[in-house]
Each structure stands twice: as C-alpha cells, then as structure tokens.
Design a protein around this motif. Structure first.
Motif, short mmCIF file in Angstrom:
data_model
loop_
_atom_site.label_atom_id
_atom_site.label_comp_id
_atom_site.label_asym_id
_atom_site.label_seq_id
_atom_site.Cartn_x
_atom_site.Cartn_y
_atom_site.Cartn_z
N VAL A 1 39.20 40.41 39.64
CA VAL A 1 39.47 39.14 40.30
C VAL A 1 39.87 38.07 39.29
O VAL A 1 40.74 37.23 39.57
N PHE A 2 39.26 38.09 38.11
CA PHE A 2 39.61 37.13 37.06
C PHE A 2 41.07 37.28 36.65
O PHE A 2 41.83 36.30 36.59
N LEU A 3 41.49 38.52 36.39
CA LEU A 3 42.89 38.76 36.00
C LEU A 3 43.85 38.42 37.13
O LEU A 3 44.93 37.86 36.89
N LEU A 4 43.45 38.75 38.35
CA LEU A 4 44.31 38.42 39.49
C LEU A 4 44.48 36.91 39.62
O LEU A 4 45.58 36.42 39.87
N GLY A 5 43.38 36.18 39.46
CA GLY A 5 43.46 34.72 39.53
C GLY A 5 44.37 34.14 38.47
O GLY A 5 45.19 33.25 38.75
N LEU B 1 44.24 28.55 44.76
CA LEU B 1 43.58 29.83 45.04
C LEU B 1 43.39 30.63 43.76
O LEU B 1 42.32 31.20 43.52
N GLY B 2 44.43 30.69 42.94
CA GLY B 2 44.32 31.42 41.68
C GLY B 2 43.29 30.81 40.75
O GLY B 2 42.52 31.53 40.10
N SER B 3 43.24 29.48 40.68
CA SER B 3 42.28 28.80 39.83
C SER B 3 40.85 29.07 40.29
O SER B 3 39.95 29.29 39.47
N ALA B 4 40.63 29.07 41.60
CA ALA B 4 39.29 29.37 42.13
C ALA B 4 38.87 30.78 41.76
O ALA B 4 37.72 31.02 41.36
N ALA B 5 39.77 31.74 41.92
CA ALA B 5 39.45 33.12 41.59
C ALA B 5 39.14 33.29 40.10
O ALA B 5 38.17 33.94 39.72
N ALA C 1 48.25 33.41 28.61
CA ALA C 1 47.61 33.73 27.33
C ALA C 1 46.20 34.29 27.56
O ALA C 1 45.79 35.26 26.92
N ALA C 2 45.46 33.68 28.49
CA ALA C 2 44.11 34.17 28.80
C ALA C 2 44.16 35.58 29.38
O ALA C 2 43.32 36.42 29.06
N LEU C 3 45.15 35.85 30.22
CA LEU C 3 45.31 37.18 30.80
C LEU C 3 45.59 38.23 29.72
O LEU C 3 45.02 39.33 29.75
N CYS C 4 46.45 37.87 28.79
CA CYS C 4 46.78 38.81 27.71
C CYS C 4 45.57 39.11 26.83
O CYS C 4 45.45 40.20 26.25
N ILE C 5 44.66 38.15 26.69
CA ILE C 5 43.45 38.37 25.91
C ILE C 5 42.47 39.24 26.68
O ILE C 5 41.87 40.18 26.13
#
Length: 507
Positions: free
Chosen positions: A77-81, A110-114, A176-180
C-alpha cells in the motif's frame, strides 16, 4: 537481500521523504493558484477545489488506508500510494482544464493518504521503544521542513521554471521514496486484520464530501439555495449514519468509546485548532499577496516563511516546558499567542511592507508551534496503551479532515464578508456575489471588470476590511479553543509528549 537493520533504515528514509513531499502538495498550489487560473481558467468554486479536493480525499481516506495496509500489506500500500502521488503530479501538468486538474488533485490526496498511513504503520512494526520515538520524530521533522519551506520553495520553482514545476515536485519526491523502498523494504501485514469497514468508510467520506460541497457552493448559490441545503442535510444524515454504524460493528473504523476519555476529547480539539488559526492562512495569504497585492511568487514565499518557519524551532521550547507545566497550560498559552498574532495581522492592510507584517506572522507561527510540538505525543498518551493505534489514527484524521473543512468554511465566510463590504460601494447588487468570489480567489482583474464603477484602491480596501474582520473572528475562536483545551488537558506535566517534541526538534 538487505539485513533487517538496513531494511528498516531504508524504510525510515522513504517515509521521511514522503512526509517531506506531502506539505508541498498543500502549500504549493496555493502559491501558484493565480497562474493555474490563468492557464486553465475555471470558476471560483472550481478554483477552490484545487486545494479542497486534496484535503478532502486525504482526510476522508486516512483511516481506511491504514486498515487496507494492515490487511493487504503495508509495503504494498505504501508503494502504491507513492506511485499514485507521482502519477497524479504528472497528470496535473497535463490537465486540459480545471475540472480534470481538480480530479487529479483528489487522486493525489488518495495517494498521499495511502503512503502516509501505510508508511507510519510499517515503521511502528519495525521500531520499538526509544527507537520508535526517534523514528516518528524524524517523520515529524521532515513534515515540518516541508511545511516551513514549501511556500518559498514553490515561489522559487514557479519563477524559475513555471507553475508546472511546483506540481511536479511532490511527485518527484514520492518517486525517489518509491525507488528507495521498493528494493529494500520488507513486507508486513497483520494476519488478524479485519479488513476495510466499508459502510463506515462510505458514510464518513460522504459526510465530509457533502459538507465541503455545501460550504464551497454556498457563496455562488447562496446558503438558502436547494443545492446547498441538500448538500448540508445530506452531510448531517451521512454523519448520523456513520455514528450508528460505528456503534454497532464489532471492529469499528472509529471507536466512539474513546470519547469517554475527557483528555482524548481535548486532544481532538487541539488537533483542530491549527486548522483555523494557522493552516487556512497557508492558502489565503498567498492568494492575497500574489493575486491581489501583485507581489511575486518568491516574495510571497518569503512572507509565508515568516509564518511557517517557527514550526521548526518552537517545539524545542515546548519540550523543555513540558517537564514543568501541563500540556493544557502550554497549549493554551500557545493558542493565546496565536490569537494575538491573528488580531495583530487583522490590523495590517493590503500592501503592508514585509518589515511590518513579519511580526504578526512570526507571532502566529510561534504560538501554534507550542501545541504543535506536543500534539502527536498527546494523541497516544491520553488513552490506555492498547488503544494507542486507534487514537493516533483518529487524531490524524481529525487534523487533516478538520483542515479541509476549516478551509471551505473560512473561504465561504471571507466571500460573505467581502460581499458585505462591496455593498457599501457603488456597485450593481446582481454582480456583487460573483465579484466577491473573484476577489477571494485572487482574480482582481475579473472583479474590477464586474464592478465598472469601482477602482482598484476601493476594491482592495473592501477586501482588507473583510479580511481583517475574518481574522478577528478566527482570533476569537482560537481564544475559545485555548480555554476549552486548558480545561480538558490541565493536570500533570506530560513528560512523554515533551520527549517526543524534544527529539523531533533535535533531529
């Protein structure tokens, strides 16, 4: 494969990056709203949705996103958000009109909430004790940096690369956060999670949506119009249905029994206080500085840094005071200082130079910074330990949803006050409502076109009087909140809350 210690450190870095980008999603569009209007057009109601669509979808789905993360995987869910935030940021720059832009802003919320709900839930599983406190303090610091520097960074980006770069910045940070996180963070879930409380989620989201819709539509249609009355009545019915559902289900999204703790109620009031004493100014002031006073985006960002900058340093003072005074005393004093700053700012007419207006802005930021440094710790310290997770979720929902509702209501109030002031000018009554809406969204040229017998100076004077009255009302509400919070939260010093604030400010 990374070791457990490396995995949780990478997770912390990714969540901190996400927390840094979220305030940019809120403050950035306010700085460039005049540029968005010039590029995409739109009515005043549609322009108001630029901010409210994000705040509504973020606040309404925060608890639901946490439940989904527990049930289906916090990393997933974090990556999806994060991916949704990055995608929606790109869509904002490609939107052919304001309606599509507003829809993309809702998707971004929605993405920020997830990302926020799943990221913080994942951190709570891999850090314990003092390490958990430090981790969440780093998140708070990251959010504070984004909030404090968001306006001035957005101003610089807008002047250097255009308004599109402001819209892309949260997406770039999320990417960048997703790539980490994607290659290094381990998955976790709660095997006993009950899944999503769908009836509760639908009624809660419906209540917030209808309330926001009614408040935003009222200046255009009138508070007595069938459309507005239907929206507000629907919000009441949805809210009543939500309460009835949550009282009957075995595993509610919102545990209403927590309201039996007076200190918990006091914390919720404290969570709502920054919404109308501070957060609404993050949207209203850039519109005033840029759209009405004609200042540059960078100059407006400098003004806004005076307002939000104290959030970075004042929690240190709150932490040291928390060992000697109760949270009720510290929070009440901070809110009273904020109220004094609001009243002082109400005396500053449009065009007031920076060296004059900076002082009330600093006072507002410093005042709100005292309770700001204690709120997160208080959210979980005023209920039994086994209820801490639910209490934290409710607190964050009240804070974010309260900001969206406050923004809608305060915007409607400002429009009504401007319309009242325009009634004293030689203007046709039939166009005053539309002119007032144009003024409050920073469209001075269109407002003047609707009022051919009114010059710019008279219009700014009318706006200044309305804005001053609004700030006096907000100051009064803040004073009242300070008194109520003091009554609910007075008592022993909250060392735990002070420790959270101290570690946050030291990071």
């Amino acid at each position: 494969m990374s070791s457990p210690s490396h995995s949780k450190n990478w997770l912390l870095a990714a969540v901190c990056l996400a927390a840094l980008g979220m305030p940019l999603s809120f403050t950035g569009p306010a700085v460039v709203l005049p540029a968005i209007r010039d590029a995409l057009g739109g009515s005043p109601v549609q322009l108001n949705w630029v901010t409210n669509a994000f705040m509504l979808s973020f606040g309404a789905t925060l608890m639901a996103a946490g439940a989904l993360a527990d049930a289906y995987g916090r990393k997933r869910v974090f990556l999806l958000g994060l991916a949704v935030v990055a995608l929606s940021s790109s869509l904002l720059t490609l939107a052919p009109g304001i309606v599509v832009f507003d829809l993309a802003r809702g998707l971004q919320g929605l993405g920020s909430a997830a990302a926020f709900a799943a990221g913080t839930a994942a951190l709570a599983q891999v850090f314990d004790g003092a390490a958990r406190t430090r981790a969440f303090s780093l998140i708070g610091t990251s959010f504070g940096v984004g909030l404090s520097c968001g306006a001035i960074l957005s101003g610089w980006l807008a002047e250097s690369f255009g308004w599109q770069s402001v819209m892309l910045s949260p997406g770039a940070i999320s990417l960048a956060a997703l790539c980490i996180a994607a290659p290094s963070v381990r998955e976790s879930r709660n095997p006993d999670a009950m899944g999503l409380d769908m009836p509760g989620t639908v009624t809660f989201t419906g209540a917030l949506s209808l309330l926001t819709l009614g408040a935003l539509q009222a200046p255009d249609s009138g508070w007595g119009s069938p459309r507005v009355i239907a929206a507000l009545a629907g919000a009441v019915l949805m809210g009543a249905a939500f309460i009835a559902i949550e009282r009957r289900v075995a595993h509610p999204m919102l545990d209403l029994s927590l309201l039996r703790f007076p200190r918990f109620v006091g914390v919720q009031l404290l969570a709502a206080a920054p919404a109308y004493g501070f957060v609404v100014l993050l949207v209203l002031l850039p519109i005033r500085f840029i759209g009405l006073e004609g200042r540059s985006a960078l100059e407006a960002g400098s003004f806004m840094f005076a307002l939000s900058g104290p959030i970075l340093v004042v929690p240190t003072l709150a932490a040291s005071l928390a060992h000697r005074f109760s949270a009720g005393v510290i929070s009440a004093v901070g809110l009273l200082v904020c109220a004094a700053g609001l009243f002082w700012l109400s005396r500053c007419a449009p065009g007031t130079p920076l060296h004059v207006i900076v002082w009330p802005l600093l006072l507002i930021g410093a005042g709100i910074g005292l309770p700001w440094g204690l709120m997160d710790g208080l959210a979980v310290s005023v209920v039994p330990r086994e209820r801490a997770g639910m209490a934290s979720g409710i607190f964050n929902t009240v804070r974010v949803a309260g900001e969206g509702i406050a923004l809608a209501l305060v915007g409607a109030g400002l429009t009504a006050l401007v319309m009242l002031q325009l009634g004293r000018l030689p203007a046709h009554p039939g166009v005053m409502s539309k002119a007032a809406q144009r003024v409050t969204t920073g469209d001075l040229s269109q407002a003047l076109a609707l009022l051919p017998g009114v010059d710019r100076a008279a219009l700014l004077q009318a706006y200044g009087a309305a804005f001053g009255t609004l700030l006096c009302v907000l100051a009064g509400v803040t004073v009242l909140t300070a008194l109520v919070v003091f009554v609910f939260l007075r008592g022993e010093a909250h060392v735990e809350a002070g420790a959270v604030a101290l570690e946050s400010s030291a990071c």
